[in-house]
Scaffold this motif. Sequence first.
Motif, PDB file in Angstrom:
ATOM      1  N   ALA A 175      12.263  -6.803  -5.086  1.00 58.27           N
ATOM      2  CA  ALA A 175      12.665  -5.500  -4.550  1.00 58.27           C
ATOM      3  C   ALA A 175      11.463  -4.573  -4.399  1.00 58.27           C
ATOM      4  O   ALA A 175      11.338  -3.851  -3.396  1.00 58.27           O
ATOM      5  CB  ALA A 175      13.713  -4.860  -5.466  1.00 58.27           C
ATOM      6  N   LEU A 176      10.571  -4.608  -5.372  1.00 60.68           N
ATOM      7  CA  LEU A 176       9.368  -3.776  -5.286  1.00 60.68           C
ATOM      8  C   LEU A 176       8.479  -4.206  -4.121  1.00 60.68           C
ATOM      9  O   LEU A 176       7.922  -3.364  -3.407  1.00 60.68           O
ATOM     10  CB  LEU A 176       8.585  -3.862  -6.599  1.00 60.68           C
ATOM     11  N   LEU A 177       8.355  -5.519  -3.917  1.00 59.45           N
ATOM     12  CA  LEU A 177       7.575  -6.019  -2.782  1.00 59.45           C
ATOM     13  C   LEU A 177       8.164  -5.549  -1.457  1.00 59.45           C
ATOM     14  O   LEU A 177       7.430  -5.149  -0.544  1.00 59.45           O
ATOM     15  CB  LEU A 177       7.543  -7.549  -2.810  1.00 59.45           C
ATOM     16  N   SER A 178       9.480  -5.610  -1.343  1.00 56.25           N
ATOM     17  CA  SER A 178      10.129  -5.251  -0.074  1.00 56.25           C
ATOM     18  C   SER A 178       9.946  -3.777   0.257  1.00 56.25           C
ATOM     19  O   SER A 178       9.935  -3.396   1.429  1.00 56.25           O
ATOM     20  CB  SER A 178      11.622  -5.601  -0.127  1.00 56.25           C
ATOM     21  N   ARG A 179       9.775  -2.933  -0.780  1.00 62.31           N
ATOM     22  CA  ARG A 179       9.613  -1.497  -0.547  1.00 62.31           C
ATOM     23  C   ARG A 179       8.147  -1.080  -0.443  1.00 62.31           C
ATOM     24  O   ARG A 179       7.840   0.042  -0.068  1.00 62.31           O
ATOM     25  CB  ARG A 179      10.282  -0.699  -1.683  1.00 62.31           C
ATOM     26  N   SER A 180       7.247  -1.989  -0.773  1.00 67.53           N
ATOM     27  CA  SER A 180       5.828  -1.655  -0.791  1.00 67.53           C
ATOM     28  C   SER A 180       5.275  -1.506   0.627  1.00 67.53           C
ATOM     29  O   SER A 180       5.721  -2.174   1.557  1.00 67.53           O
ATOM     30  CB  SER A 180       5.046  -2.754  -1.529  1.00 67.53           C
ATOM     31  N   ASN A 181       4.291  -0.615   0.776  1.00 65.20           N
ATOM     32  CA  ASN A 181       3.622  -0.477   2.076  1.00 65.20           C
ATOM     33  C   ASN A 181       2.294  -1.234   2.109  1.00 65.20           C
ATOM     34  O   ASN A 181       1.472  -1.023   3.000  1.00 65.20           O
ATOM     35  CB  ASN A 181       3.403   0.995   2.412  1.00 65.20           C
ATOM     36  N   ALA A 182       2.063  -2.130   1.116  1.00 63.43           N
ATOM     37  CA  ALA A 182       0.822  -2.900   1.069  1.00 63.43           C
ATOM     38  C   ALA A 182       0.709  -3.807   2.289  1.00 63.43           C
ATOM     39  O   ALA A 182       1.704  -4.373   2.751  1.00 63.43           O
ATOM     40  CB  ALA A 182       0.761  -3.732  -0.211  1.00 63.43           C
ATOM     41  N   ASP A 183      -0.503  -3.925   2.822  1.00 62.74           N
ATOM     42  CA  ASP A 183      -0.734  -4.896   3.897  1.00 62.74           C
ATOM     43  C   ASP A 183      -1.627  -6.041   3.424  1.00 62.74           C
ATOM     44  O   ASP A 183      -1.728  -7.064   4.075  1.00 62.74           O
ATOM     45  CB  ASP A 183      -1.329  -4.230   5.145  1.00 62.74           C
TER      46      ASP A 183
END
Length: 422
Positions: free
Chosen positions: A174-182
């Motif tokens: 869930a944290l990955l899906s909300r992250s804006n990391a590229d």
Amino acid sequence: ESRPIWTAAAWSNYYPFRALLDCGVTVSDPLVVRALHWFLNSQDKDGKWAQVSRVHDTAMAVLALAGLLVTPLIDVAMPRTGALNIFKENGTVRVSFRDSNPGAISPTERIKISDEVRRDLSKNQQLLVGSMRKLRAAQAFPPYSTESATAVGTELVKNGRYAFGHLIPRRIQALLSRSNADHLRLEIDERLIDLPWELLHDGNEFLALRYALGRLLLSDQEFTPPQRSARSASDTRVLVVADPTNDLPAARIEGRTVASLLRDRSGLRVDEYTTEGISKKDFLLSLRSYDIVHFAGHASHNVETPDESCLVFADGEIQAFEIARFIQGRSPALVFLNACWSAEELRDARAFSPMVRGLGRTFLYAGVSAFIGYLIPVPDESATAFAVSLYEKIVQGHTIGESLRRARITCRDPRNARDLTW
């Protein structure tokens, strides 16, 4: 929806088209496809759009089409790097995630991975190897059906989703899906290197295509980081070795192309050796003098003793354990072994020893900051196309991870689904 297109001008059609994209509609939607075809078909032969105003129509058409690109036309943003930390301890695996803009706490969960699941996860590797062997055989003995290629792609996605479900806990997902990391750095316990991290699939895309992805190994083995001083482009030295056994015409072309690309477009000092122009002795003795090493040729992986995996030259083989002796303390920063099996390591978790290293970890332990290699056998022409695409992105100024991601996207040809070189 009832209209074939909204207006007669590109600048005006841009706004409803942009609205659809902002609402999450993708290029697979028939309405978007219809609008896309209008933009492409209404372009003048000289490249502009000029239904009303040459400047406005052209600018808006480019903006509309750019909204559908997998990679942007121009990317000036600084990398946003997240990190997955995955460590094995006391019979469990601890997984934590640091976002690109982290707080003071890294969320952490612990999971168990059974031996049976580990065997299941290794099927991704077996699927890739089997598919690429069929592809190479088909090039000599065609045909290899489209249906079987599609089935391989479907199975690869399925295995990737299965691995994602087992290796990444729900809260971290869930944290990955909300992250804006590229960019995503996989900080992986060395004892877990055999798992198919690059092929994890989050239900929408493979992580290796969604992110600029790289591994950082976590190890308790002795390691002394190299000391490097910053160099200008004119002082950076590159060694390109292509087809040292004189039996890979595609590798020869690759060597010339990569050398020319790095020399002419970046101003780097490039030494290029093709066919039998360099011996194994000269290769070992010269490694310490270079910042970037590109090798296009044959490699072999020793399943039982990975430290005896080797690079093949006209006058013999260089085994992994030999390489470490010649670059300890002064190693290249980047090594790309564009050869079959060049990144493969020991896959039996029960017999795993961090001290027995294949080619990839040998270079890393000697101080190489970035190592790129293959876990599978690959077709010569595809490997060449991938390498050229990678270096094109690097000379444009992208990070190595982003260059890899874009090279993967470029080489993932939907018309040839059976080629999994990416």
